[in-house]
Design an enzyme around this catalytic site. Structure first.
Site, PDB file in Angstrom:
ATOM      1  N   GLU A   1       0.688  -0.490  -5.097  1.00  0.00           N
ATOM      2  CA  GLU A   1      -0.360   0.084  -5.064  1.00  0.00           C
ATOM      3  C   GLU A   1       0.441   1.906  -5.852  1.00  0.00           C
ATOM      4  O   GLU A   1       0.740   2.027  -4.185  1.00  0.00           O
ATOM      5  CB  GLU A   1      -1.045   0.327  -3.721  1.00  0.00           C
ATOM      6  CG  GLU A   1      -2.419   0.966  -4.354  1.00  0.00           C
ATOM      7  CD  GLU A   1      -2.660   2.448  -3.751  1.00  0.00           C
ATOM      8  OE1 GLU A   1      -3.094   3.382  -4.259  1.00  0.00           O
ATOM      9  OE2 GLU A   1      -1.949   2.526  -3.015  1.00  0.00           O
TER      10      GLU A   1
ATOM     11  N   ASP B   1       0.731  -1.516  -0.109  1.00  0.00           N
ATOM     12  CA  ASP B   1       0.345   0.010  -0.083  1.00  0.00           C
ATOM     13  C   ASP B   1       1.390   1.158  -0.276  1.00  0.00           C
ATOM     14  O   ASP B   1       1.725   1.335   0.811  1.00  0.00           O
ATOM     15  CB  ASP B   1      -0.932  -0.047   1.700  1.00  0.00           C
ATOM     16  CG  ASP B   1      -1.890   1.406   0.858  1.00  0.00           C
ATOM     17  OD1 ASP B   1      -2.276   1.672   0.148  1.00  0.00           O
ATOM     18  OD2 ASP B   1      -1.364   2.052   2.102  1.00  0.00           O
TER      19      ASP B   1
END
Length: 634
Positions: free
Chosen positions: A362, A309
């Site tokens: 991401e 993330d």
């Protein structure tokens, strides 16, 4: 598991302080073991700047004064006999300023359910895995040429019980896994499951990185969930959050009274917008912690990969920072050189141990080489989310028909750089929250028919576009409202025919994708894609060819983003032969108008749209068709 008191403990500590101890969870944390013929628990915690550390818990009335730990090389240890699994505990930290507070164990394998914050002594041994066949077939780095169709899930809101309670890992292992299997997905991606205090953070603000959240059961319950996925042929990816951690007092923040896990410089050590703290990627022990944690989920829980993330926030020193607060590195730039080195080291270590792991970035930046090998100067991921595709296509689909005529580049620009990275095409959770509307709600249209038709053609365009695929839960049956993390998906919608038809469409599309090698075998090779260059860039028609390694195995895909049908449309093709319609989003069974090409289409030697041959095809309104090439005989 190894213990700190073993003969190799000095070597283990040396590697910890060098930043190369990749199984630090073997000796840090709490471990049930035998010492001198007596069973008990060995506690070990890295807190080099503490004046004293004691073990406090349910067994001593949360008074650690009689259970003082001993310090050696920055690590405090204590063996307490007669303790066992289920013991609640924390570390009682006495700082150099004589302040005293309780901290959860950074290496705890299990933690109390919120609002409790204690760590729980837990053994991870003894589970009998049944996924040998999955592991045996998962031995080569083959995913780039395999179908990858991911169902993204938030376990707390996929489905709730009538009383609002959560389904357990064990219950989800039956219901969710079977649901995903039936619909053709190859992988489940789980939003973060490390223990976190606030449900509303969705797991992205972590306090206990080695604790699988107790919201849904025990660690061995989660092992059962992963095991069942593998037995059904479904891989498991988990969102992982090495970019930041929350400031809750019992967590990592100022762990020993000093900035231990975070940067000491508050400008580097905090994300003001998120209210979180940033890991100090220059500190060797933090690298050992993070990389050990990444491997832990693969070692212990058989996780197949991690979606990392907020990579952009790791790459730059000035993420979400005002210009007046800008900071620079020693070279005068704003790259976080330590963060970049961490990501490269992370991927190098993971792939050295798990060559077939899925490591997904991401990343919202334009940083080059995210999926390039580390030895070539890249970050070393094997996939990157293509968020530019996501944002641009959804922006286009929101527009009414008049606005779309001059905006087709929003659909097709992603094809100009489709091979810059190994992309995943995601329609993920961030696109359907915070009053941004569901995917169906984003579609323009005068009525529900047009909105569903728009979403069907968008999905076929996504499936045909180079790159692997990801779809967030609820988008497979046409969720209407924004995603609500505190309630079930809108399963009641499946009482209505249009949602039943849409779910049927998505299920068939998924299985079609898996069956057709041309849709995935050459995703990352330009030879896997051929554009069909129509002169009119405002007619809402986007056409292209997808190829497999077998030269005769390819598909022609035509997407019509406008509500007008085209009869007798001449479409350029590259090869002579016959073409059979094999998928059509406008079928009546999907809720469409039923405009199809039932007869086999035969190519003519008629140059069209920069192609040497052409066919005459009927194109339905707001729909996509897929034609399969049948080679000419002789």
């Amino acid at each position: 598991m190894a213990t700190l008191a073993s003969e190799a403990s000095s070597d283990a500590l040396y590697l910890l302080h060098e930043g190369t101890q990749y199984q630090s969870y073997h000796f840090l944390g709490s471990h049930v073991e035998e010492r001198s013929g007596q069973m008990g628990v060995n506690f070990a915690v890295w807190a080099p700047n503490a004046k004293q550390v004691n073990v406090s818990g349910s067994f001593n009335g949360w008074d650690g004064s009689n259970h003082q730990m001993s310090l050696a090389d920055g690590v405090w240890t204590l063996f307490i006999p007669e303790l066992g699994e289920g013991t609640l505990y924390k570390y009682e930290i006495v700082t150099l300023d004589d302040e005293c507070y309780l901290k959860s164990d950074p290496y705890a394998f299990h933690s109390e359910l919120r609002p409790g914050t204690a760590s729980i002594v837990t053994s991870l041994e003894g589970y009998e895995w049944q996924d040998e066949e999955w592991l045996a077939n998962n031995t080569s780095n083959q995913f780039l040429q395999q179908p990858l169709l991911i169902y993204e899930v938030h376990l707390g809101s996929w489905k709730r019980k009538e009383d609002g309670g959560f389904y357990s890992y064990v219950e989800l292992a039956d219901e969710l896994v079977e649901y995903v299997h039936e619909r053709g997905y190859t992988h489940i991606e789980l939003m973060p499951l490390e223990e976190h205090p606030l449900d509303a953070s969705w797991g992205y603000q972590v306090t206990s990185y080695f604790s699988v959240t107790s919201r849904f059961g025990s660690p061995k319950d989660f092992m059962y969930f992963v095991d069942r996925c593998h037995q059904k042929g479904i891989g498991v990816i988990m969102d992982w959050v090495p970019a930041h951690f929350c400031k809750d007092a019992h967590g990592l923040t100022r762990f020993d009274g000093t900035p231990l896990y975070e940067y000491a410089d508050s400008r580097k050590g905090e994300h003001p917008t998120w209210g979180t703290q940033v890991f100090d990627y220059a500190k060797p022990e933090v690298l050992s912690f993070l990389i050990s944690n990444a491997l832990f989920w693969m070692d212990v829980y058989h996780i197949d990969g991690l979606r990392v993330d907020a990579v952009y926030s790791i790459l730059t020193l000035n993420f979400d920072r005002e210009d007046e607060d800008r900071i620079v590195n020693e070279q005068g730039g704003d790259e976080n050189l330590e963060g970049i080195a961490f990501l490269q080291k992370l991927n190098a270590v993971v792939f050295s141990r798990y060559p077939n792991a899925l490591m997904m970035a991401e990343d919202t930046s334009s940083y080059p080489g995210v999926t390039a090998p580390v030895e070539n100067g890249g970050l070393g991921f094997n996939y990157k989310w293509n968020l530019g595709f996501t944002w641009n296509t959804l922006a286009y689909m929101k527009k009414n028909q008049e606005e779309r005529s001059s905006q087709e580049d929003q659909l097709t620009n992603s094809l100009l750089n489709a091979w810059d990275e190994n992309y995943i095409i995601p329609y993920a959770h961030d696109e359907v929250v915070h009053s941004s509307k569901s995917l169906l709600g984003k579609m323009s249209g005068d009525d529900n028919w047009q909105r569903f038709a728009n979403l069907r053609v968008l999905y076929i365009y996504m499936m045909g576009h180079p790159g692997k695929k990801l779809l967030f839960m609820g988008n497979e049956f046409g969720q209407i409202d924004d995603w609500n993390s505190e309630a079930s998906l809108e399963w009641d919608l499946l009482k209505f025919e249009e949602h039943q038809q849409f779910e049927h469409f998505v299920k068939n599309m998924n299985h079609f994708y898996i069956a057709e090698r041309a849709l995935w075998e050459l995703d990352y090779e330009p030879s896997g894609f051929e554009p069909i260059n129509a002169e009119d860039k405002s007619d809402g028609l986007v056409s292209f060819i997808r190829n497999a390694e077998n030269d005769d195995e390819h598909l022609v895909i035509m997407c019509n983003f406008k509500p007008e049908a085209h009869e007798g449309y001449r479409l350029g093709v590259m090869r002579p032969g016959r073409y059979q319609e094999v998928f059509n989003s406008d079928k009546q069974e999907y809720g469409g108008s039923g405009v199809t090409n039932d007869s086999t289409l035969v190519s003519e030697e008629w140059t069209c749209q920069d192609c040497p041959y052409s066919i005459t095809v009927t194109i339905p309104p707001l729909a996509a068709i897929v034609l399969k090439y049948i080679p000419a005989k002789g």
